[in-house]
Design an enzyme around this catalytic site. Structure first.
Site, PDB file in Angstrom:
ATOM      1  CB  CYS A 212      -0.930   0.001   1.207  1.00  0.00           C
ATOM      2  SG  CYS A 212      -1.932  -1.480   1.298  1.00  0.00           S
TER       3      CYS A 212
ATOM      4  CG  HIS B 108      -3.268   3.277   1.810  1.00  0.00           C
ATOM      5  ND1 HIS B 108      -3.850   2.847   0.641  1.00  0.00           N
ATOM      6  CD2 HIS B 108      -3.270   2.209   2.655  1.00  0.00           C
ATOM      7  CE1 HIS B 108      -4.176   1.571   0.776  1.00  0.00           C
ATOM      8  NE2 HIS B 108      -3.849   1.165   1.979  1.00  0.00           N
TER       9      HIS B 108
ATOM     10  CG  ASN C 153      -6.527  -1.245   1.127  1.00  0.00           C
ATOM     11  OD1 ASN C 153      -5.832  -0.721   0.252  1.00  0.00           O
ATOM     12  ND2 ASN C 153      -6.025  -1.744   2.237  1.00  0.00           N
TER      13      ASN C 153
HETATM   14  N1  ACO Z   1     -18.008  -9.676   8.694  1.00  0.00           N
HETATM   15  C1  ACO Z   1     -18.457  -9.992   9.923  1.00  0.00           C
HETATM   16  N2  ACO Z   1     -17.626 -10.351  10.921  1.00  0.00           N
HETATM   17  C2  ACO Z   1     -16.314 -10.382  10.667  1.00  0.00           C
HETATM   18  C3  ACO Z   1     -15.782 -10.056   9.403  1.00  0.00           C
HETATM   19  C4  ACO Z   1     -16.695  -9.697   8.398  1.00  0.00           C
HETATM   20  N3  ACO Z   1     -16.301  -9.342   7.149  1.00  0.00           N
HETATM   21  N4  ACO Z   1     -14.444 -10.156   9.443  1.00  0.00           N
HETATM   22  C5  ACO Z   1     -14.130 -10.542  10.695  1.00  0.00           C
HETATM   23  N5  ACO Z   1     -15.251 -10.667  11.435  1.00  0.00           N
HETATM   24  C6  ACO Z   1     -15.388 -11.037  12.837  1.00  0.00           C
HETATM   25  C7  ACO Z   1     -14.197 -11.813  13.353  1.00  0.00           C
HETATM   26  O1  ACO Z   1     -14.301 -13.180  13.053  1.00  0.00           O
HETATM   27  C8  ACO Z   1     -14.295 -11.520  14.832  1.00  0.00           C
HETATM   28  O2  ACO Z   1     -15.260 -12.384  15.379  1.00  0.00           O
HETATM   29  P1  ACO Z   1     -15.049 -13.015  16.847  1.00  0.00           P
HETATM   30  O3  ACO Z   1     -14.980 -11.844  17.775  1.00  0.00           O
HETATM   31  O4  ACO Z   1     -16.258 -13.867  17.015  1.00  0.00           O
HETATM   32  O5  ACO Z   1     -13.746 -13.761  16.770  1.00  0.00           O
HETATM   33  C9  ACO Z   1     -14.839 -10.109  14.913  1.00  0.00           C
HETATM   34  O6  ACO Z   1     -15.434  -9.864  13.616  1.00  0.00           O
HETATM   35  C10 ACO Z   1     -13.783  -9.066  15.180  1.00  0.00           C
HETATM   36  O7  ACO Z   1     -12.679  -9.292  14.305  1.00  0.00           O
HETATM   37  P2  ACO Z   1     -11.414  -8.404  14.329  1.00  0.00           P
HETATM   38  O8  ACO Z   1     -10.454  -8.888  13.289  1.00  0.00           O
HETATM   39  O9  ACO Z   1     -10.907  -8.277  15.718  1.00  0.00           O
HETATM   40  O10 ACO Z   1     -12.054  -7.003  13.891  1.00  0.00           O
HETATM   41  P3  ACO Z   1     -11.382  -5.599  13.867  1.00  0.00           P
HETATM   42  O11 ACO Z   1     -12.171  -4.642  14.633  1.00  0.00           O
HETATM   43  O12 ACO Z   1      -9.910  -5.664  14.133  1.00  0.00           O
HETATM   44  O13 ACO Z   1     -11.573  -5.193  12.340  1.00  0.00           O
HETATM   45  C11 ACO Z   1     -10.293  -5.107  10.318  1.00  0.00           C
HETATM   46  C12 ACO Z   1     -10.965  -5.998  11.328  1.00  0.00           C
HETATM   47  C13 ACO Z   1     -11.347  -4.247   9.658  1.00  0.00           C
HETATM   48  C14 ACO Z   1      -9.606  -5.983   9.277  1.00  0.00           C
HETATM   49  C15 ACO Z   1      -9.261  -4.217  11.029  1.00  0.00           C
HETATM   50  O14 ACO Z   1      -8.429  -4.977  11.842  1.00  0.00           O
HETATM   51  C16 ACO Z   1      -8.434  -3.440  10.061  1.00  0.00           C
HETATM   52  O15 ACO Z   1      -8.913  -2.618   9.301  1.00  0.00           O
HETATM   53  N6  ACO Z   1      -7.125  -3.644  10.073  1.00  0.00           N
HETATM   54  C17 ACO Z   1      -6.253  -2.962   9.150  1.00  0.00           C
HETATM   55  C18 ACO Z   1      -6.002  -3.883   8.056  1.00  0.00           C
HETATM   56  C19 ACO Z   1      -5.950  -3.239   6.731  1.00  0.00           C
HETATM   57  O16 ACO Z   1      -6.545  -2.227   6.437  1.00  0.00           O
HETATM   58  N7  ACO Z   1      -5.198  -3.904   5.911  1.00  0.00           N
HETATM   59  C20 ACO Z   1      -5.080  -3.508   4.575  1.00  0.00           C
HETATM   60  C21 ACO Z   1      -3.704  -3.483   4.126  1.00  0.00           C
HETATM   61  S1  ACO Z   1      -2.659  -2.614   5.148  1.00  0.00           S
HETATM   62  C22 ACO Z   1      -3.187  -1.121   4.981  1.00  0.00           C
HETATM   63  O17 ACO Z   1      -3.612  -0.792   3.922  1.00  0.00           O
HETATM   64  C23 ACO Z   1      -3.093  -0.254   6.154  1.00  0.00           C
END
Ligand code: ACO
Length: 312
Positions: free
Chosen positions: A98, A239, A269
């Site tokens: 990214c 980004h 993204n």
């Molecule tokens: N729909 C419904 N539930 C979901 C989904 C979905 N699409 N995805 C995960 N869950 C569930 C998980 O299984 C988990 O369930 P549980 O509590 O029963 O185990 C719950 O939701 C929480 O999951 P987390 O991964 O802890 O959720 P979080 O609040 O961290 O959000 C996310 C996840 C959106 C991916 C976040 O961590 C994030 O945005 N991270 C940055 C990653 C990113 O943007 N990467 C892209 C490349 S790097 C960059 O560009 C910065």
């Protein structure tokens, strides 16, 4: 176009979950048969038109991507041929996930400042839909396909242009976001296919935390290097990965979120393409005006991150 509702029928997710956790509502998916270089070439042609340049004016083509047409040769050489650039200009890819656009912009700036190139085509392009596991709800809801491009040229001496760039990486996070299969470490085989090693794997929480921290410090450092106070900054074109990451960056840097140009709700993204896509929209809409100061900042797999301050 693929909406959150479309995803509800593919994986166990909801529009509400995706919007609340990410701010994303829909994303673009490339047509079947369309390759990364097709999208990159289209963005490059539009950048040439905006810059009022001919493809033969370009001395160097840098394509930032982690989803190249193929491992060899570079996507940049396909773009070179597709746009009709000279057949002796430099062309190469940059893999910084990214942060790829910030890396490519920084390299282009250095070549131009050194007098080694007059016009550098910088493309950020990603076809992530081809490397996402469409049965994995934790990743497939996040990404989209897209391309954007700019031409970096010699200064006209009017104070406009790139004021500062900085690029960084921390390989201790290398396993937090990766596509482990298909390279020399795990060559493609029936086994790697079966284990889905060719898809994006991510530790979202780890990336989230390091993104807020490093984007905030890199943004502050970029503003200092450019001699622009946070209060005087007109726009941040970040980004576009996750709204909550950007809320954290706004809070830590003291630049209000209202000054962040955001379009991730429509594209998701798009990795290295997200900054040039947002920049293009902001300029075409008239949001970013001539003479305004703009901060770019990005972090992605590696982790690699970068920033730049420009006077538009
Ligand atoms: N729909 C419904 N539930 C979901 C989904 C979905 N699409 N995805 C995960 N869950 C569930 C998980 O299984 C988990 O369930 P549980 O509590 O029963 O185990 C719950 O939701 C929480 O999951 P987390 O991964 O802890 O959720 P979080 O609040 O961290 O959000 C996310 C996840 C959106 C991916 C976040 O961590 C994030 O945005 N991270 C940055 C990653 C990113 O943007 N990467 C892209 C490349 S790097 C960059 O560009 C910065």
């Amino acid at each position: 176009m693929m909406t959150n509702r479309d995803l509800e029928s593919r994986v166990d997710t909801t529009d509400q979950w995706i919007v609340e956790r990410t701010g994303i509502r829909e994303r673009r998916i490339a047509a079947e048969g369309e390759a990364t270089s097709d999208m990159a070439a289209e963005a490059a042609r539009r950048a040439l038109a905006s810059a009022e340049l001919d493809a033969r004016d370009i001395d160097m083509i840098i394509v930032a991507t982690v989803t190249p047409d193929m491992p060899l040769p570079s996507t940049a050489v396909f773009v070179q041929a597709k746009i009709g650039a000279r057949n002796d200009c430099a062309a190469f890819d940059i893999a910084a996930a990214c942060a790829g656009f910030c890396y490519a912009l920084s390299i282009a700036d250095k070549f131009v400042r050194a007098g080694a190139a007059k016009h550098v085509m910088v493309v950020g392009v990603e076809l992530l839909s081809r490397v996402v596991d469409w049965s994995d709800r934790s990743t497939c809801v996040l990404f989209g396909d897209g391309a954007g491009a700019v031409v970096v040229s010699e200064s006209r001496g009017d104070g406009r242009g790139i004021l500062s760039t900085a690029i960084h990486a921390d390989g201790s996070y290398a396993s937090a976001l990766r596509i482990p299969g298909g390279g020399s470490a795990e060559p493609a085989s029936a086994r790697t296919l079966e284990l889905k090693r060719h898809f994006v794997e991510m530790n979202g929480r780890e990336i989230f935390k390091v993104a807020v921290k490093n984007l905030s410090s890199a943004s502050a450092a970029a503003l200092t290097a450019a001699g622009v106070a946070a209060d005087d900054l007109d726009w941040v074109v970040p980004h576009q990965a996750n709204l909550r990451i950007l809320e954290g960056v706004a809070e830590r840097t003291g630049v209000p979120l209202t000054r962040f140009y955001l379009n991730l709700a429509r594209y998701g993204n798009t990795s290295s393409a997200s900054i040039p896509i947002a920049l293009d929209e902001a300029v075409r809409e008239g949001a970013i005006k001539a003479g305004q100061s703009v901060l770019f900042c990005a972090l992605g797999g590696g982790v690699a991150w970068g920033s730049a301050v420009i006077r538009w």
